[in-house]
Design an enzyme around this catalytic site. Structure first.
Site, mmCIF file in Angstrom:
data_model
loop_
_atom_site.group_PDB
_atom_site.id
_atom_site.type_symbol
_atom_site.label_atom_id
_atom_site.label_comp_id
_atom_site.label_asym_id
_atom_site.label_seq_id
_atom_site.Cartn_x
_atom_site.Cartn_y
_atom_site.Cartn_z
ATOM 1 N N ASP A 183 0.845 -1.195 0.000
ATOM 2 C CA ASP A 183 0.000 0.000 0.000
ATOM 3 C C ASP A 183 0.879 1.244 0.000
ATOM 4 O OD1 ASP A 183 -1.962 1.891 0.269
ATOM 5 O OD2 ASP A 183 -2.817 1.084 2.120
ATOM 6 N N HIS A 185 -0.705 4.301 -0.172
ATOM 7 C CA HIS A 185 -1.540 5.271 0.545
ATOM 8 C C HIS A 185 -1.588 6.625 -0.151
ATOM 9 C CE1 HIS A 185 -3.296 6.350 4.658
ATOM 10 N NE2 HIS A 185 -3.770 5.152 4.392
ATOM 11 N N GLU A 209 -1.182 -0.888 -4.056
ATOM 12 C CA GLU A 209 -2.428 -0.176 -3.774
ATOM 13 C C GLU A 209 -2.241 1.326 -3.728
ATOM 14 O OE1 GLU A 209 -5.377 0.212 0.097
ATOM 15 O OE2 GLU A 209 -4.747 -1.797 -0.543
ATOM 16 N N GLU A 235 -10.234 3.286 -2.833
ATOM 17 C CA GLU A 235 -10.782 3.538 -1.498
ATOM 18 C C GLU A 235 -11.262 4.971 -1.331
ATOM 19 O OE1 GLU A 235 -7.333 4.175 1.642
ATOM 20 O OE2 GLU A 235 -6.750 2.674 0.161
ATOM 21 N N ASP A 257 -14.957 1.172 -0.900
ATOM 22 C CA ASP A 257 -15.192 0.924 0.520
ATOM 23 C C ASP A 257 -16.692 0.914 0.759
ATOM 24 O OD1 ASP A 257 -15.567 1.465 3.404
ATOM 25 O OD2 ASP A 257 -13.396 1.758 3.426
ATOM 26 N N HIS A 284 -12.226 -2.367 0.146
ATOM 27 C CA HIS A 284 -11.414 -1.716 1.182
ATOM 28 C C HIS A 284 -12.171 -1.788 2.496
ATOM 29 C CE1 HIS A 284 -9.911 2.061 3.229
ATOM 30 N NE2 HIS A 284 -8.767 1.532 2.854
#
Length: 381
Positions: A183, A185, A209, A235, A257, A284
């Protein structure tokens, strides 16, 4: 049946729960939250309750349309998350009233168990290999880790070497049969994302990700074209319209999500859109038990569902964890990194309302960290 009340509960570690009451005594549960902005989402839910009270909870799609399109100003994380939690709760009510799991109302189950992955390490990753071995011992065969801490738009060889070294240490710890998701982010620039993905190719991540922030969605095509590493994102995308550009860019996995992207109703549509592009779904879910239960209902009804995130033991859950607000925790038992198809009605879980009310008395005011670079400028968290 009519809706009589909506009640929200702000509970640790960083969650917001919603109970929708009916005149037949059935309560549906949802989890409408933007992490760090839960009070704002609660206010949005309260505003939307003016429309919902007195309505028939069975008319889920019509309510979704009104709540998302009935106002002149639409979209965004706050409104979409408020609608998401309401939508989850309405599906929960309908499933409970009919005595069936939600996935039965979505066409029935397409699998008997769902593969899951667990988090290792924290926001600024350390002891990754040790933590990965612990997850393997707990029965998981897939883990996700943050690839970096704070990074600049373009980075030194030393920083890139540390990224590769962390992932390599996890690969060595868990072997080639297990999977690693990395990830980013949204912390890296498009240029750095291309370089990082190329360097990670020999380690075969399951996916990388959110390499870039959603504002830079137009750059996904160049990133995907530059690497053989599967790219995942979603996400911070909140509707099928947000995913429209992404799906044609070459991404391999979409990650809406269930508590942000309009709930069960919208995520099932996003999943169907993704299937038409050969893209898989991995919802997510670093959140609480209601969001996880809603995610599983989608997973069990979705042919292109790949793997499910679980927040059990995630670094955010310092004092409370995934199972704390359930009457029966066995519904989330994991075996060989999989979770069995839930059979209970609605979302398939029983919320311990006494525990929720007690936790809500203390509430929570979780905020994400504010990071800065060495020169004092703001860094992506």
């Amino acid at each position: 049946m009519r809706i009589t009340a909506l009640e929200t509960f702000s509970v640790a570690p960083r969650w917001l729960f919603l109970a929708i009451r009916t005149d037949e005594g059935i309560t549906g549960w949802g989890e409408p939250v933007v992490e760090g902005r839960s009070a704002t989402v609660a206010a949005a839910v309260e505003e939307l309750s003016d429309y919902l009270i007195g309505e028939d909870p069975y008319r889920i799609e019509d309510h979704w349309q009104v709540l998302t399109k009935g106002g002149f100003y639409r979209g965004g994380p706050i409104l979409s998350s408020a609608v998401a939690g309401i939508d989850q709760a309405l599906w929960d009510i309908k499933g409970k009233a009919l005595g069936v799991p939600v996935y039965e109302l979505l066409g029935g189950a397409v699998r008997d168990r769902m593969r899951t992955y667990s988090w290792i390490a924290g926001d600024e990753p350390d002891r990754v290999a040790e933590h990965a071995r612990e997850r393997m011992e707990q029965g998981f065969d897939a883990v996700k880790m943050n690839g970096t801490g704070r990074v600049r738009s373009l980075e030194s060889k030393a920083e890139l070497d540390m990224l590769v070294g962390r992932v390599a240490a996890v690969r060595e710890a868990i072997g080639d049969a297990a999977d690693i998701a990395v990830d980013f982010h949204g912390r890296v620039s498009p240029a750095l994302a291309r370089e990082a993905c190329r360097l990670l190719e020999p380690l075969h991540p399951l996916f990388v990700e959110e390499p870039i922030v959603p504002e830079l969605t137009g750059d996904f095509a160049r990133i995907c074209a530059s690497t053989v590493v599967p790219v995942a994102t979603g996400e911070r995308l909140y509707s099928r319209w947000d995913f429209r550009e992404v799906l044609g860019s070459g991404v391999a996995v979409v990650q809406p999500d269930l508590s942000h992207a309009g709930g069960i109703s919208e995520v099932r549509r996003i999943a169907a859109m993704a299937e038409a592009y050969g893209v898989t779904l991995a919802p997510h879910c670093p959140l609480g038990p209601i969001a996880f239960a809603a995610s599983l209902q989608i997973d069990f009804a979705t042919p292109n569902a790949l793997i499910q995130e679980t927040s059990l033991g995630i670094h955010y859950n310092a004092d409370h964890d995934l199972l704390d607000y359930l009457l029966d925790t066995s519904v989330f038992d994991f075996a060989d990194s999989h979770i069995a198809r839930p059979t209970g009605p609605g979302l398939g879980i029983e919320i311990d309302e006494n525990a929720v009310r007690e936790a809500a008395e203390a509430g929570q005011r979780w905020r994400n960290p504010i990071w800065r670079h060495a020169d004092g400028s703001l860094a992506e968290w």
